[in-house]
Write an enzyme that holds these catalytic residues in place. Structure first.
Site, PDB file in Angstrom:
ATOM      1  N   GLU A  12     -11.590   2.275  -6.859  1.00  0.00           N
ATOM      2  CA  GLU A  12     -11.335   1.041  -7.599  1.00  0.00           C
ATOM      3  C   GLU A  12      -9.878   0.657  -7.356  1.00  0.00           C
ATOM      4  O   GLU A  12      -8.971   1.457  -7.603  1.00  0.00           O
ATOM      5  CB  GLU A  12     -11.569   1.257  -9.106  1.00  0.00           C
ATOM      6  CG  GLU A  12     -13.008   1.546  -9.459  1.00  0.00           C
ATOM      7  CD  GLU A  12     -13.951   0.394  -9.113  1.00  0.00           C
ATOM      8  OE1 GLU A  12     -13.517  -0.776  -9.173  1.00  0.00           O
ATOM      9  OE2 GLU A  12     -15.118   0.672  -8.761  1.00  0.00           O
ATOM     10  N   GLU A  41       4.902   4.205   8.996  1.00  0.00           N
ATOM     11  CA  GLU A  41       5.531   2.955   9.439  1.00  0.00           C
ATOM     12  C   GLU A  41       6.940   2.778   8.847  1.00  0.00           C
ATOM     13  O   GLU A  41       7.707   1.933   9.304  1.00  0.00           O
ATOM     14  CB  GLU A  41       4.658   1.749   9.045  1.00  0.00           C
ATOM     15  CG  GLU A  41       3.383   1.609   9.867  1.00  0.00           C
ATOM     16  CD  GLU A  41       2.329   2.671   9.576  1.00  0.00           C
ATOM     17  OE1 GLU A  41       2.175   3.045   8.392  1.00  0.00           O
ATOM     18  OE2 GLU A  41       1.670   3.142  10.513  1.00  0.00           O
ATOM     19  N   HIS A  61      15.266   3.517  -5.103  1.00  0.00           N
ATOM     20  CA  HIS A  61      14.545   4.752  -4.763  1.00  0.00           C
ATOM     21  C   HIS A  61      14.847   5.853  -5.792  1.00  0.00           C
ATOM     22  O   HIS A  61      13.962   6.632  -6.147  1.00  0.00           O
ATOM     23  CB  HIS A  61      14.916   5.214  -3.346  1.00  0.00           C
ATOM     24  CG  HIS A  61      14.471   4.252  -2.283  1.00  0.00           C
ATOM     25  ND1 HIS A  61      13.190   3.729  -2.244  1.00  0.00           N
ATOM     26  CD2 HIS A  61      15.119   3.711  -1.219  1.00  0.00           C
ATOM     27  CE1 HIS A  61      13.092   2.911  -1.198  1.00  0.00           C
ATOM     28  NE2 HIS A  61      14.250   2.879  -0.576  1.00  0.00           N
ATOM     29  N   LEU A 101      -2.689  20.168 -12.868  1.00  0.00           N
ATOM     30  CA  LEU A 101      -2.663  18.955 -12.031  1.00  0.00           C
ATOM     31  C   LEU A 101      -2.379  19.307 -10.579  1.00  0.00           C
ATOM     32  O   LEU A 101      -1.489  20.104 -10.292  1.00  0.00           O
ATOM     33  CB  LEU A 101      -1.554  18.022 -12.549  1.00  0.00           C
ATOM     34  CG  LEU A 101      -1.272  16.780 -11.691  1.00  0.00           C
ATOM     35  CD1 LEU A 101      -2.424  15.793 -11.775  1.00  0.00           C
ATOM     36  CD2 LEU A 101       0.041  16.114 -12.122  1.00  0.00           C
ATOM     37  N   ASP A 128       5.215   1.001  -4.790  1.00  0.00           N
ATOM     38  CA  ASP A 128       5.932  -0.027  -4.036  1.00  0.00           C
ATOM     39  C   ASP A 128       6.846  -0.852  -4.939  1.00  0.00           C
ATOM     40  O   ASP A 128       6.564  -1.027  -6.131  1.00  0.00           O
ATOM     41  CB  ASP A 128       4.897  -0.937  -3.335  1.00  0.00           C
ATOM     42  CG  ASP A 128       5.523  -1.752  -2.215  1.00  0.00           C
ATOM     43  OD1 ASP A 128       6.646  -1.425  -1.786  1.00  0.00           O
ATOM     44  OD2 ASP A 128       4.883  -2.719  -1.756  1.00  0.00           O
ATOM     45  N   SER A 163      -1.660  -0.890   3.261  1.00  0.00           N
ATOM     46  CA  SER A 163      -0.537  -0.401   4.078  1.00  0.00           C
ATOM     47  C   SER A 163      -0.810   1.008   4.632  1.00  0.00           C
ATOM     48  O   SER A 163       0.075   1.868   4.621  1.00  0.00           O
ATOM     49  CB  SER A 163       0.779  -0.441   3.286  1.00  0.00           C
ATOM     50  OG  SER A 163       1.102  -1.759   2.930  1.00  0.00           O
ATOM     51  N   GLY A 193      12.842  -1.469  -3.652  1.00  0.00           N
ATOM     52  CA  GLY A 193      13.909  -2.319  -3.137  1.00  0.00           C
ATOM     53  C   GLY A 193      14.051  -3.585  -3.964  1.00  0.00           C
ATOM     54  O   GLY A 193      15.168  -3.997  -4.322  1.00  0.00           O
TER      55      GLY A 193
HETATM   56  C1  IPE Z   1       3.856   1.328   1.452  1.00  0.00           C
HETATM   57  O1  IPE Z   1       4.872   0.455   1.086  1.00  0.00           O
HETATM   58  C2  IPE Z   1       4.413   2.700   1.664  1.00  0.00           C
HETATM   59  C3  IPE Z   1       4.896   3.386   0.485  1.00  0.00           C
HETATM   60  C4  IPE Z   1       4.805   2.963  -0.751  1.00  0.00           C
HETATM   61  C5  IPE Z   1       5.501   4.677   0.734  1.00  0.00           C
HETATM   62  P1  IPE Z   1       5.633  -0.464   2.156  1.00  0.00           P
HETATM   63  O2  IPE Z   1       6.659  -1.203   1.397  1.00  0.00           O
HETATM   64  O3  IPE Z   1       6.096   0.371   3.285  1.00  0.00           O
HETATM   65  O4  IPE Z   1       4.465  -1.409   2.676  1.00  0.00           O
HETATM   66  P2  IPE Z   1       4.521  -2.852   3.346  1.00  0.00           P
HETATM   67  O5  IPE Z   1       5.504  -2.778   4.471  1.00  0.00           O
HETATM   68  O6  IPE Z   1       4.967  -3.816   2.295  1.00  0.00           O
HETATM   69  O7  IPE Z   1       3.115  -3.111   3.769  1.00  0.00           O
HETATM   70  C1  IPE Z   2       8.559   1.700  -2.007  1.00  0.00           C
HETATM   71  O1  IPE Z   2       9.479   0.717  -2.270  1.00  0.00           O
HETATM   72  C2  IPE Z   2       9.179   2.976  -1.485  1.00  0.00           C
HETATM   73  C3  IPE Z   2       8.967   3.217  -0.050  1.00  0.00           C
HETATM   74  C4  IPE Z   2       8.242   2.501   0.750  1.00  0.00           C
HETATM   75  C5  IPE Z   2       9.647   4.370   0.505  1.00  0.00           C
HETATM   76  P1  IPE Z   2      10.052  -0.224  -1.128  1.00  0.00           P
HETATM   77  O2  IPE Z   2      11.253   0.442  -0.533  1.00  0.00           O
HETATM   78  O3  IPE Z   2       8.992  -0.586  -0.175  1.00  0.00           O
HETATM   79  O4  IPE Z   2      10.514  -1.489  -1.958  1.00  0.00           O
HETATM   80  P2  IPE Z   2      10.282  -3.026  -1.590  1.00  0.00           P
HETATM   81  O5  IPE Z   2       8.831  -3.177  -1.276  1.00  0.00           O
HETATM   82  O6  IPE Z   2      11.143  -3.317  -0.418  1.00  0.00           O
HETATM   83  O7  IPE Z   2      10.681  -3.764  -2.810  1.00  0.00           O
HETATM   84 MG    MG Z   3       7.616  -2.074  -0.053  1.00  0.00          MG
END
Ligand code: IPE
Ligand code: IPE
Ligand code: MG
Length: 252
Positions: free
Chosen positions: A215, A75, A45, A139, A28, A204, A31
Site C-alpha cells: 500500500e 543513484e 540530513h 524489531l 525524502d 525512485s 534538503g
Molecule cells: C530516494 O530519494 C532515495 C532516498 C530517499 C535515499 P531521492 O531524493 O534520491 O529521489 P529522487 O531523485 O527525487 O527520485
Molecule cells: C533524502 O533527502 C535523503 C537522501 C536521498 C540521502 P534528500 O537529500 O533527497 O532531500 P531533497 O529531496 O533534496 O529535499
Molecule cells: Mg530527494
C-alpha cells in the site's frame, strides 16, 4: 528510570489503527527541509537521522515487525562528492552512537544494497553491526544503503544464471521463490506499506520486486518532520485500505 521503548500492547490495540508487519519508508526531503530554514543540506540530513531514531522507537512501541528505510540509493552517487561523503559519515556516526542502544532494545539490523563502491572499513562496520544484533528477536531494522531495486534484481539474475550454468538448477525450475531467495531481502516478508515523504510520488528504485502489492502512502511532510502524529495518520490510512491481492475480497 529507563526510557527504552518496549512494545505497548494498549497502543497496538488502539481502535482505528492497523499495525503493519513490514513498513518501508523512502525518507525524502532532507534538503528541502534545510533550505526552508536557510540551512545547508547537511543540516537536513542530521535532522533526518533524528527522525529515523524517532521512527525506530515508534516501531518498537507499536510492535511493527520489520522496518526498511531507504537511506542512500545507487543513484545518489550522482550528488556532489561532499554531500555523498557527509551521508557516509552520518552512517558511521549513527552506528557509533546508536549501536549499543539498538542491541539493548533487541533490534536486529540488516543492511541491504550493493557492497561495491563501499570501502573496506565501511564493509567491516556493516558486518559488525549485523553480527552484534543477529541474535536479537525484536524489531528488524533493514537499512537500504547503496541500494537500487534494478541493481538488486540484476544481481539476483546473475546469481541464478551462475547456478544454471553450473547445472545446479534447470531454467524451467526457476520460480518466484528462486528469485526471492536471490534478492538482498531473502527471508523478509514483503512490505505492507511503503511511505514516501516530501510529497514526491515515485519509487525512485526502492523495493521494486518486494513492493508489488504494498500500500503506497504519500505524506507531504519532509522526512525530518516525520513524527508520531504522521505515523498515526499513516496507520489510520492503512486501516482504511482494502487489500485484495488480485482477488475480489479483502484479505487481512
Ligand atoms: C530516494 O530519494 C532515495 C532516498 C530517499 C535515499 P531521492 O531524493 O534520491 O529521489 P529522487 O531523485 O527525487 O527520485
Ligand atoms: C533524502 O533527502 C535523503 C537522501 C536521498 C540521502 P534528500 O537529500 O533527497 O532531500 P531533497 O529531496 O533534496 O529535499
Ligand atoms: Mg530527494
Amino acid at each position: 528510570m529507563s526510557t527504552d521503548p518496549a512494545i505497548d500492547s494498549d497502543l497496538r490495540q488502539r481502535p482505528g489503527l492497523r499495525i503493519p508487519r513490514h513498513l518501508g519508508v523512502i525518507m525524502d526531503g532532507n534538503g528541502r527541509w534545510a533550505r526552508a530554514r536557510g540551512k545547508p543540506r547537511t543540516e537536513g540530513h542530521i535532522a533526518g537521522v533524528k527522525a529515523l531514531r524517532r521512527l525506530v522507537e515508534l516501531c518498537i512501541r507499536y510492535g511493527v515487525g520489520h522496518l526498511t528505510v531507504f537511506s542512500f540509493s545507487s543513484e545518489n552517487w550522482t550528488r556532489p562528492r561532499d554531500e555523498v561523503n557527509f551521508i557516509f559519515g552520518l552512517l558511521r556516526r549513527f552506528v557509533a552512537s546508536d549501536l549499543e542502544k539498538l542491541v539493548r532494545n533487541n533490534v536486529q539490523v540488516r543492511i541491504i544494497g550493493s557492497r561495491q563502491g563501499l570501502d573496506d572499513s565501511l564493509q567491516r562496520l556493516i558486518a559488525e553491526v549485523e553480527a552484534k544484533t543477529r541474535a536479537n528477536t525484536g524489531l528488524q531494522l533493514v537499512v537500504a544503503f547503496n541500494y537500487g531495486g534494478k541493481a538488486e534484481i540484476t544481481e539476483a539474475v546473475r546469481a541464478i544464471a551462475r547456478d544454471v550454468a553450473a547445472g545446479r538448477i534447470a531454467p524451467d525450475a526457476i520460480t518466484e521463490a528462486t528469485v526471492e531467495q536471490a534478492l538482498y531481502t531473502s527471508g523478509i516478508p514483503d512490505p505492507d506499506i511503503i511511505i514516501r515523504t516530501s510529497g514526491e510520488r515515485r519509487f525512485s528504485n526502492f523495493l521494486l520486486w518486494q513492493g508489488a502489492y504494498s500500500e503506497l502512502i504519500f505524506v507531504e511532510e519532509n522526512w525530518p518532520d516525520f513524527d508520531e502524529t504522521t505515523f498515526l495518520r499513516v496507520l489510520e490510512e492503512y486501516a482504511g485500505r482494502e487489500r485484495r491481492f488480485g482477488g475480489i475480497e479483502a484479505i487481512t
